[in-house]
Enzyme design. Structure first.
Site, mmCIF file in Angstrom:
data_model
loop_
_atom_site.group_PDB
_atom_site.id
_atom_site.type_symbol
_atom_site.label_atom_id
_atom_site.label_comp_id
_atom_site.label_asym_id
_atom_site.label_seq_id
_atom_site.Cartn_x
_atom_site.Cartn_y
_atom_site.Cartn_z
ATOM 1 N N PRO A 196 20.234 -57.034 24.635
ATOM 2 C CA PRO A 196 20.690 -58.249 24.620
ATOM 3 C C PRO A 196 20.160 -59.199 25.300
ATOM 4 C CG PRO A 196 22.050 -57.697 24.674
ATOM 5 C CD PRO A 196 21.327 -56.543 24.382
ATOM 6 N N MET A 197 19.592 -59.624 25.688
ATOM 7 C CA MET A 197 18.987 -60.649 27.311
ATOM 8 C C MET A 197 18.955 -62.511 26.812
ATOM 9 S SD MET A 197 16.122 -58.375 28.881
ATOM 10 C CE MET A 197 15.126 -57.901 27.778
ATOM 11 N N ALA A 198 19.648 -62.543 27.621
ATOM 12 C CA ALA A 198 19.820 -64.213 28.059
ATOM 13 C C ALA A 198 19.302 -64.630 28.216
ATOM 14 C CB ALA A 198 21.850 -64.802 28.253
ATOM 15 N N GLN A 209 25.527 -60.953 19.517
ATOM 16 C CA GLN A 209 26.922 -60.269 20.605
ATOM 17 C C GLN A 209 27.207 -62.099 20.781
ATOM 18 O OE1 GLN A 209 26.051 -60.142 24.514
ATOM 19 N NE2 GLN A 209 26.741 -58.173 24.440
ATOM 20 N N CYS A 214 29.154 -59.620 31.107
ATOM 21 C CA CYS A 214 28.593 -60.415 31.657
ATOM 22 C C CYS A 214 29.209 -60.336 33.001
ATOM 23 C CB CYS A 214 28.278 -61.759 30.646
ATOM 24 S SG CYS A 214 28.461 -62.999 31.631
ATOM 25 N N LYS A 259 29.422 -53.606 24.281
ATOM 26 C CA LYS A 259 28.685 -53.770 25.122
ATOM 27 C C LYS A 259 29.468 -53.693 26.268
ATOM 28 C CE LYS A 259 24.351 -54.453 27.068
ATOM 29 N NZ LYS A 259 23.987 -54.803 28.431
ATOM 30 N N GLY A 299 20.236 -49.259 31.128
ATOM 31 C CA GLY A 299 20.064 -49.482 32.317
ATOM 32 C C GLY A 299 19.019 -48.845 33.235
ATOM 33 N N ASP A 300 17.937 -49.940 33.795
ATOM 34 C CA ASP A 300 16.651 -48.129 34.533
ATOM 35 C C ASP A 300 15.769 -47.195 33.410
ATOM 36 O OD1 ASP A 300 17.658 -50.476 36.239
ATOM 37 O OD2 ASP A 300 19.010 -48.456 37.054
HETATM 38 C C1 LIG Z 1 17.930 -62.141 32.167
HETATM 39 C C2 LIG Z 1 18.750 -61.212 31.322
HETATM 40 C C3 LIG Z 1 19.814 -61.660 30.646
HETATM 41 C C4 LIG Z 1 20.709 -60.673 29.718
HETATM 42 N N1 LIG Z 1 21.887 -61.501 29.564
HETATM 43 C C5 LIG Z 1 22.628 -60.233 29.050
HETATM 44 C C6 LIG Z 1 23.938 -60.321 27.880
HETATM 45 O O1 LIG Z 1 23.317 -61.628 27.107
HETATM 46 N N2 LIG Z 1 24.682 -59.624 26.931
HETATM 47 C C7 LIG Z 1 24.349 -58.451 27.485
HETATM 48 O O2 LIG Z 1 25.628 -57.911 26.967
HETATM 49 N N3 LIG Z 1 24.062 -58.159 28.561
HETATM 50 C C8 LIG Z 1 22.659 -58.772 28.906
HETATM 51 N N4 LIG Z 1 22.030 -58.527 29.930
HETATM 52 C C9 LIG Z 1 21.720 -56.773 30.025
HETATM 53 C C10 LIG Z 1 20.641 -55.751 29.994
HETATM 54 O O3 LIG Z 1 21.526 -56.059 28.451
HETATM 55 C C11 LIG Z 1 21.291 -54.904 30.430
HETATM 56 O O4 LIG Z 1 22.130 -53.876 29.633
HETATM 57 C C12 LIG Z 1 20.343 -55.182 31.656
HETATM 58 O O5 LIG Z 1 19.440 -55.533 32.004
HETATM 59 C C13 LIG Z 1 19.915 -53.342 32.608
HETATM 60 O O6 LIG Z 1 19.100 -52.863 31.321
HETATM 61 P P1 LIG Z 1 17.198 -52.344 31.850
HETATM 62 O O7 LIG Z 1 18.018 -52.165 32.975
HETATM 63 O O8 LIG Z 1 16.629 -52.160 30.558
HETATM 64 O O9 LIG Z 1 17.392 -53.668 32.266
HETATM 65 C C14 LIG Z 1 21.306 -58.962 30.873
HETATM 66 C C15 LIG Z 1 19.799 -59.133 31.728
HETATM 67 C C16 LIG Z 1 18.727 -59.281 31.979
HETATM 68 C C17 LIG Z 1 18.115 -59.302 32.496
#
Ligand SMILES: Cc1cc2nc3c(=O)[nH]c(=O)nc-3n(C[C@H](O)[C@H](O)[C@H](O)COP(=O)(O)O)c2cc1C
Length: 340
Positions: A11-13, A65, A95, A134, A196-197
């Site tokens: 999930p990414m806002a 979510q 968050c 989460k 994460g990563d």
């Molecule tokens: C732009 C952005 C928005 C995000 N929004 C949410 C969100 O709304 N809810 C959530 O649980 N995590 C959110 N995350 C976290 C991601 O779901 C993820 O846990 C985090 O980016 C680490 O994973 P990655 O390294 O694959 O990016 C967000 C991350 C980014 C970069």
């Protein structure tokens, strides 16, 4: 509930719009997640939001979510999410954004176990679909709060936990410490998803092997790059051609316009141009040219001109994946604040 692959789209806002989730499913994500929707929106009709969540059957399995800190309000929101057709209700305890944490929601709940468990049990009682959580590792650097809290959340009714093992204070700096993911796996008897990563198949395999997690979650690596999902699932794949990149971008743009309306989509899409066209796919000035344009029709024209064969690829994609057939609008606002 069965998830067909061990890859979950994060999930990414401001990113995980319906078009992003559908694309993620096409490229092999076994589960996709909505951006967080605000339960406060239920009671404060004036919150600034990105509009309302739209979901459809071809996204499924889909997690929606929610975030908030009041058990009753969260339970009410969860019922709405279930009614709208979500397969899972995911609760955000990650968050790190001040606007959210100062209301006692998001990552703050990691340090307020009573309330966190109260939220999860109220939500789990309210719905018949599985409830997942989460979370981050804790608020402060070095915190291990997630390890104490995780088992309690499971007792309260969580069917699965996703851990992004950075502290809230870290935001996105440093590295995700997946030794905590391994510890969490050893402490609970529900599936744990590692976030994460995760950027490549090699990384995904290493994290699955060393943590015992049931699946990996991919976020930033999939921004403008659904091919990363395919590579993680299938292994060595050919990089996309310019035609494919442009066709996917235009398909995404058109779907986003249907979802957000032309005006909001125009601003929303700008960050995606760099994500799609970067990575050595097109010269850098091309992206800069596109972000200056205020009419999406002109952006499309330039894109088609840069990769003429893309029109045929796009026509095929549009024929194979017709959209907007059974959309349901959820009466909960998408939060403009996000993170986890
Ligand atoms: C732009 C952005 C928005 C995000 N929004 C949410 C969100 O709304 N809810 C959530 O649980 N995590 C959110 N995350 C976290 C991601 O779901 C993820 O846990 C985090 O980016 C680490 O994973 P990655 O390294 O694959 O990016 C967000 C991350 C980014 C970069």
């Amino acid at each position: 509930m069965e998830i067909p692959t061990r890859l979950v789209l994060a999930p990414m806002a401001g990113v995980s719009v319906q078009a992003f989730r559908r694309q993620g499913r096409r490229f092999g994500a076994g589960l996709v997640c909505s951006e967080m929707v605000s339960c406060a929106g239920l009671h404060h009709g004036n919150e600034r939001t990105l509009g309302y969540l739209r979901i459809a059957s071809d996204e499924r399995p889909l997690a929606v979510q929610i975030f908030g800190s009041e058990p009753d309000v969260m339970a009410e929101a969860a019922r709405m999410v279930e009614d709208a057709g979500a397969d899972l209700v995911d609760v955000n305890f990650g968050c790190p954004v001040k606007k959210v944490t100062k209301t006692g929601a998001g990552a703050t709940l990691l340090e307020d176990p009573e309330r966190a468990c109260g939220v999860v049990s109220a939500v789990a009682e309210a719905v018949s679909v599985p409830v997942t959580v989460k979370m981050r590792r804790g608020l402060e650097n070095g915190s291990r709060a997630c390890l104490e809290l995780g088992p309690r959340l499971v007792e309260a009714g969580a069917s699965s936990l996703t851990l992004h093992p950075r502290s809230a204070r870290q935001m996105y700096t440093g590295e995700a410490d997946h030794s905590l993911t391994a510890e969490l796996v050893s402490r609970v008897d529900v599936p744990v998803i590692a976030s994460g990563d995760v950027t490549s198949r090699a990384r995904a395999q290493a994290i699955l092997a060393t943590t015992g997690a049931s699946a990996v979650m991919v976020g930033r690596a999939a921004q403008g790059n659904p091919w990363a999902l395919r590579e993680i699932i299938e292994g060595e794949t050919e990089p996309p051609t310019r035609e494919e990149v442009v066709a996917e971008l235009i398909l995404f743009m058109r779907a986003t316009v249907r979802e957000l309306g032309e005006k909001r989509a125009t601003g929303f899409l700008k960050k995606f141009y760099g994500w799609y066209l970067g990575r050595g796919r097109f010269p850098r000035p091309f992206k800069q040219e596109l972000v200056q344009l205020e009419v999406l029709g002109e952006v499309e024209e330039r894109l088609f001109a840069a990769a003429p064969g893309s029109a045929a690829v796009l026509a095929r994609l549009e024929a194979e994946h017709p959209e907007g057939e059974d959309d349901v609008l959820l009466d909960l606002p998408i939060s403009i604040y996000g993170g986890g």
